[in-house]
Design an enzyme around this catalytic site. Structure first.
Site, short mmCIF file in Angstrom:
data_model
loop_
_atom_site.label_atom_id
_atom_site.label_comp_id
_atom_site.label_asym_id
_atom_site.label_seq_id
_atom_site.Cartn_x
_atom_site.Cartn_y
_atom_site.Cartn_z
N LYS A 181 85.57 118.74 -18.97
CA LYS A 181 84.63 117.65 -19.63
C LYS A 181 83.66 116.97 -18.46
O LYS A 181 84.25 116.02 -17.63
CB LYS A 181 85.54 116.67 -20.45
CG LYS A 181 84.61 115.63 -21.31
CD LYS A 181 85.67 114.54 -21.92
CE LYS A 181 84.95 113.78 -22.96
NZ LYS A 181 83.77 112.85 -22.18
N GLU A 210 86.17 114.30 -15.36
CA GLU A 210 86.38 113.37 -16.46
C GLU A 210 87.52 113.63 -17.28
O GLU A 210 88.17 112.98 -18.29
CB GLU A 210 85.18 113.11 -17.07
CG GLU A 210 85.12 112.05 -18.51
CD GLU A 210 83.96 111.90 -18.95
OE1 GLU A 210 83.60 111.14 -19.90
OE2 GLU A 210 83.08 112.72 -18.82
N ASP A 250 81.10 114.43 -16.74
CA ASP A 250 80.53 113.33 -16.67
C ASP A 250 78.92 113.02 -16.60
O ASP A 250 78.72 112.78 -15.44
CB ASP A 250 81.16 112.46 -15.72
CG ASP A 250 81.04 111.02 -15.64
OD1 ASP A 250 80.70 110.60 -16.90
OD2 ASP A 250 81.31 110.20 -15.09
#
Length: 315
Positions: A27, A168, A29
């Site tokens: 994921k 993240e 950022d």
């Protein structure tokens, strides 16, 4: 077109652990975009369908590499080896190409592509994720200022690695899932190591010793259409000159005579407040939520001009 969105996973249940049915990605950022490449040119569109091509001139090379493709991905700027959302702040509102080019020379952005929605004129959105991914991998694996997001089949290993590296979090994607533009689907699930919430600014209070400076923001989240729930007062992270200038430019035209929040804001928070229409979206990092929806120790991260006010909901 708006991008497909992931559903937040239950922190207690975690992500599905089945590498045959699910694929796992980092994921990132950054700033979610659709990159539309056609006839030697690329146009970049934010999550709210606003064109942001001028802000990222270094990504023009993608248009020269591929004749016709629509990519879903995330724009990131690296700082000390990890993506930094803060480093994107200088680019968010840029329309001046010369200024954008100067910033790109000092701190270039990268597009991390993780899906292909069209290729050579063929719409791929109804194809399963696995087929779209294989199509994406037939493009060159890397290029000038862009790369493919790696895919993993062991969620536990990736969760631990991303936690150790300060990334993240992780997104799980069902391998058989079609692409649903604008839909927040349980076929994609995300689990973040750090709690981040997009909120709306409903008011602000001046700094005690300098009334020309923002000392705290009064923030909220929609609990229902048109019902803005008070999520707390935030003062941390507002000290930068760039953040102060951006907030003043955005909030000054939005002043109201009364509070936009559905409930009465506590007197201790509302004292000396200037109320504004809830149109400006910002991201905050926090330590969780209380039972009445207040964010614990929220810290300002930056303005999210890629989101519309109606996109704000509790994560």
């Amino acid at each position: 077109m708006r991008p497909m969105l992931a559903t937040p996973a239950d922190p207690d249940a975690g992500l599905p652990a089945d590498g045959d049915r699910w694929a796992y990605e980092v994921k990132w950022d950054g700033w979610r975009v659709l990159a539309d490449v056609n006839d030697g040119a690329v146009r970049l569109w934010s999550r709210s369908e606003r064109e942001i091509t001028a802000a990222f001139p270094e990504l023009e090379a993608i248009g020269r590499a591929h004749p016709d493709v629509l990519l879903d991905g995330e724009i990131v700027i690296m700082a000390r080896g990890v993506p930094s959302f803060t480093a994107l702040a200088d680019r968010i509102h840029l329309t001046d190409r010369r200024r954008a080019s100067a910033l790109a020379a000092r701190n270039p952005a990268t597009l991390i592509a993780f899906d292909a929605l069209r290729m050579y004129g063929v719409d791929l959105t109804e194809r399963p994720w696995q087929e779209r991914r294989e199509a994406l991998e037939r493009l060159p694996a890397s290029g000038e200022h862009w790369q493919l997001s790696p895919v993993y089949d062991d969620v536990d290993v990736l969760l631990e690695a991303t936690r150790e590296q300060g990334l993240e979090g992780v997104v799980a994607k069902r391998r058989t899932s079609a692409y649903r533009p604008g839909v927040r689907s349980s076929d994609w699930r995300k689990l973040a190591h750090r709690r981040v919430q997009s909120v709306l600014i409903g008011g602000w209070r001046p700094e005690i010793n300098d009334r020309n400076q923002f000392g705290a923001l009064l923030i909220g989240v929609w609990s229902a259409p048109g019902v803005l729930r008070f999520a707390g007062r935030m003062g941390s992270g507002l000290t930068g000159a760039g953040a102060q200038a951006d907030l003043r430019r955005l909030l000054t035209p939005l002043q109201l005579d009364s509070s936009p929040f559905a409930e009465t804001v506590p007197r201790a928070d509302a004292k000396g407040a200037t109320w504004v229409r809830p149109q400006v979206v910002v991201d905050v990092r926090h330590l969780g939520r209380t039972e009445n929806g207040r964010l614990r120790q929220p810290v300002f991260r930056g303005v999210r001009s890629d989101l519309e006010p109606e996109d704000v909901r509790y994560e």
